[in-house]
Scaffold this motif. Structure first.
Motif, PDB file in Angstrom:
ATOM      1  N   GLN A  50       0.802  -1.217   0.000  1.00  0.00           N
ATOM      2  CA  GLN A  50       0.000   0.000   0.000  1.00  0.00           C
ATOM      3  C   GLN A  50       0.843   1.280   0.000  1.00  0.00           C
ATOM      4  OE1 GLN A  50      -2.400   0.698   3.458  1.00  0.00           O
ATOM      5  NE2 GLN A  50      -3.798   2.008   2.355  1.00  0.00           N
ATOM      6  N   ALA A  51       1.777   1.368   0.949  1.00  0.00           N
ATOM      7  CA  ALA A  51       2.597   2.572   1.036  1.00  0.00           C
ATOM      8  C   ALA A  51       3.391   2.757  -0.256  1.00  0.00           C
ATOM      9  CB  ALA A  51       3.550   2.469   2.227  1.00  0.00           C
ATOM     10  N   LYS A  78       1.164   4.005  -3.078  1.00  0.00           N
ATOM     11  CA  LYS A  78       0.748   5.405  -2.906  1.00  0.00           C
ATOM     12  C   LYS A  78       1.894   6.369  -3.204  1.00  0.00           C
ATOM     13  CE  LYS A  78      -1.425   6.194   1.059  1.00  0.00           C
ATOM     14  NZ  LYS A  78      -1.664   5.803   2.461  1.00  0.00           N
ATOM     15  N   GLY A  94       4.576  -5.388   0.964  1.00  0.00           N
ATOM     16  CA  GLY A  94       5.772  -4.676   0.495  1.00  0.00           C
ATOM     17  C   GLY A  94       7.006  -5.091   1.282  1.00  0.00           C
ATOM     18  N   GLU A 117       3.785   2.506  16.118  1.00  0.00           N
ATOM     19  CA  GLU A 117       2.961   1.544  15.373  1.00  0.00           C
ATOM     20  C   GLU A 117       2.922   0.157  16.028  1.00  0.00           C
ATOM     21  OE1 GLU A 117       2.845   1.402  11.045  1.00  0.00           O
ATOM     22  OE2 GLU A 117       4.082   3.198  11.019  1.00  0.00           O
ATOM     23  N   ASN A 174       4.311  11.919   2.290  1.00  0.00           N
ATOM     24  CA  ASN A 174       4.557  11.458   0.918  1.00  0.00           C
ATOM     25  C   ASN A 174       5.001  12.602   0.019  1.00  0.00           C
ATOM     26  OD1 ASN A 174       3.815   9.004   1.895  1.00  0.00           O
ATOM     27  ND2 ASN A 174       1.845   8.901   0.856  1.00  0.00           N
TER      28      ASN A 174
HETATM   29  P1  GDP Z   1       1.501  -3.607   2.895  1.00  0.00           P
HETATM   30  O1  GDP Z   1       0.408  -3.103   1.994  1.00  0.00           O
HETATM   31  O2  GDP Z   1       1.163  -4.917   3.536  1.00  0.00           O
HETATM   32  O3  GDP Z   1       2.815  -3.643   2.212  1.00  0.00           O
HETATM   33  O4  GDP Z   1       1.640  -2.592   4.119  1.00  0.00           O
HETATM   34  P2  GDP Z   1       1.448  -0.997   4.109  1.00  0.00           P
HETATM   35  O5  GDP Z   1       2.176  -0.441   2.952  1.00  0.00           O
HETATM   36  O6  GDP Z   1      -0.018  -0.678   4.232  1.00  0.00           O
HETATM   37  O7  GDP Z   1       2.061  -0.536   5.459  1.00  0.00           O
HETATM   38  C1  GDP Z   1       3.407  -0.683   5.782  1.00  0.00           C
HETATM   39  C2  GDP Z   1       3.911   0.477   6.575  1.00  0.00           C
HETATM   40  O8  GDP Z   1       4.035   1.557   5.692  1.00  0.00           O
HETATM   41  C3  GDP Z   1       3.062   1.005   7.713  1.00  0.00           C
HETATM   42  O9  GDP Z   1       3.432   0.385   8.889  1.00  0.00           O
HETATM   43  C4  GDP Z   1       3.390   2.471   7.750  1.00  0.00           C
HETATM   44  O10 GDP Z   1       4.549   2.691   8.539  1.00  0.00           O
HETATM   45  C5  GDP Z   1       3.767   2.785   6.344  1.00  0.00           C
HETATM   46  N1  GDP Z   1       2.759   3.495   5.527  1.00  0.00           N
HETATM   47  C6  GDP Z   1       1.516   3.104   5.155  1.00  0.00           C
HETATM   48  N2  GDP Z   1       0.979   3.992   4.293  1.00  0.00           N
HETATM   49  C7  GDP Z   1       1.906   4.977   4.110  1.00  0.00           C
HETATM   50  C8  GDP Z   1       1.974   6.156   3.317  1.00  0.00           C
HETATM   51  O11 GDP Z   1       1.059   6.529   2.579  1.00  0.00           O
HETATM   52  N3  GDP Z   1       3.135   6.872   3.393  1.00  0.00           N
HETATM   53  C9  GDP Z   1       4.176   6.521   4.181  1.00  0.00           C
HETATM   54  N4  GDP Z   1       5.252   7.306   4.207  1.00  0.00           N
HETATM   55  N5  GDP Z   1       4.149   5.417   4.917  1.00  0.00           N
HETATM   56  C10 GDP Z   1       3.039   4.651   4.892  1.00  0.00           C
END
Ligand code: GDP
Length: 393
Positions: A10-11, A14, A112, A142, A187
């Motif tokens: 997700q991160a 985005k 990720g 977190e 971001n």
């Molecule tokens: P995944 O989809 O399973 O890979 O997990 P996510 O990407 O949702 O989340 C992983 C980590 O990324 C979280 O613990 C946050 O620290 C971070 N995170 C989630 N969304 C964002 C975002 O939009 N920007 C940033 N900088 N960090 C994010």
């Protein structure tokens, strides 16, 4: 520098989505191709700019589009199983026009965190261009599992990429804001810093050619040798003069001395920006002394950039870091600000990572204890005291 960006999870998705928006706004031309990979269908649907055909859903057979729920071992497994699906998407992009891959991911989650090291390993086996990672560390609030995920992913990711650029959410967290609103700002900070850095040397239509250009080979050389990198940044507003020169040149009297004054001001502004960028908030906080290689990029209207300023900034960085490999150059852009972006590559004195590992080990021990305890408790509950009952089978 032209990049093929792959946002994993997700991160990651985005942030790559945001890079496309930045590219569009600034005409910087760094994103030659953008792909999003995820095990959660909803996250892929939520993206705005990455073309639909470049959104790859993995792990359907295992998790049915619902994500891996912060289980990064599962994230790694499904990435391994479905690597061909990712490769199919990469086959559609003109990789011969790309200088490097950049895999972007949040390291605290599941998809990720687990999948991006797997993809890095795969890409390095197939392509000769560098494979870089942009890894985001979770905030300390977190919780243990995110920290443990990040610590394990960090170890693996660093090993598999040509260089891991790190961004620490913890240093950029703003209090009193919703998480989503906070991420939007974070971001934006990520794309600004890395955008200027990778944008240097990518001269688009109608842009000026820099006096001392940073080209992609200099970025690649700074990142080569592997390890972990951090980026510093500082900017200052200036007035844009549509006539092409400094405003004061036209309003001031006695042109020659004004020019000298302007040159001195320009040099001083640059040197103080360089200091602010290196000593201010870095994407990954660390001690800059001992940095192996560095790259200084000065961006802004060309009349506000000069070789002397960059030279002085470079020298100062050499002294502060103790590195003999500090490169520098300018990146003319018609924006009403002068900015210094500094890439510090091969940093090793990073207390934040040591703390992350400590907390991760504690979390791991806790999880093991809790699991053992709950197995014992369950057995105590299910078994009758005297063992008089027998299960059916
Ligand atoms: P995944 O989809 O399973 O890979 O997990 P996510 O990407 O949702 O989340 C992983 C980590 O990324 C979280 O613990 C946050 O620290 C971070 N995170 C989630 N969304 C964002 C975002 O939009 N920007 C940033 N900088 N960090 C994010």
């Amino acid at each position: 520098m032209k990049l093929a960006m792959i946002g994993f999870g997700q991160a990651g998705g985005k942030i790559v989505d945001r890079f496309l928006d930045y590219d569009d706004r600034t005409n910087s031309g760094i994103v030659r191709a953008a792909i999003a990979v995820n095990s959660a269908k909803a996250d892929l649907i939520g993206l705005d700019n990455i073309p639909e055909e470049n959104r790859v859903l993995i792990g359907q057979a295992r998790v049915k589009g619902h994500g891996v729920g912060a289980d990064n071992e599962l994230g790694a497994e499904i990435a391994e199983e479905d690597i061909d699906e990712v490769q199919n998407a990469i086959d559609q992009i003109p990789t011969h026009e790309v200088d490097a891959f950049l895999i972007v991911a949040g390291m605290g989650g599941g998809t990720g965190s687990g999948g991006s090291p797997v993809l890095a390993k795969h890409l390095k086996r197939i392509y000769t261009i560098p494979v870089y990672g942009l890894g985001v560390l979770p905030g300390t609030d977190e919780g243990g599992i995110y920290t443990l995920n990040a610590a394990r992913s960090f170890q693996t990711f660093v090993r598999e990429v040509d260089n891991l650029l790190v961004f620490d959410n913890d240093s950029w967290r703003q209090t009193g804001e919703s998480v989503e609103g906070g991420y939007d700002q974070i971001n934006e900070e990520i794309v600004r810093r890395f955008g200027i850095l990778f944008g240097a040397g990518e001269v688009g239509d109608g842009q000026e050619v820099a006096e001392s250009v940073v080209d992609s080979s200099e970025i690649i050389n700074t990142l080569s040798g592997g390890g972990v990198s951090t980026v510093g940044y500082a900017s200052e507003e200036v007035e844009l003069d549509s006539g092409g020169g400094l405003l004061s040149r036209f309003t001031g009297e006695g042109g020659g001395s004004d020019d000298d004054l302007d040159a001195a001001n320009t040099t001083n502004r640059i040197t103080s920006l360089v200091r602010k960028a290196a000593l201010g908030r870095l994407t990954l906080p660390c001690e800059i002394e001992g940095t192996e290689r560095a790259l200084l990029v000065l961006s802004g209207p060309s009349e506000y950039l000069n070789r002397k300023g960059i030279e002085r900034g470079r020298k100062w960085l050499e002294e502060e870091t103790g590195s003999m490999e500090v490169r520098g150059g300018d990146f003319p852009r018609q924006e009403p600000e002068v900015a210094a972006a500094i890439l510090l590559s091969g940093v090793t004195n990073v207390p934040r990572i040591k703390r992350l590992q400590q907390v991760a080990i504690e979390a791991q021990d806790n999880i093991d204890d809790i699991q053992r305890e709950s197995e014992e408790n369950l057995e105590e509950l299910v078994e009758d005291d005297e063992d008089e009952l027998e299960p059916l089978f």
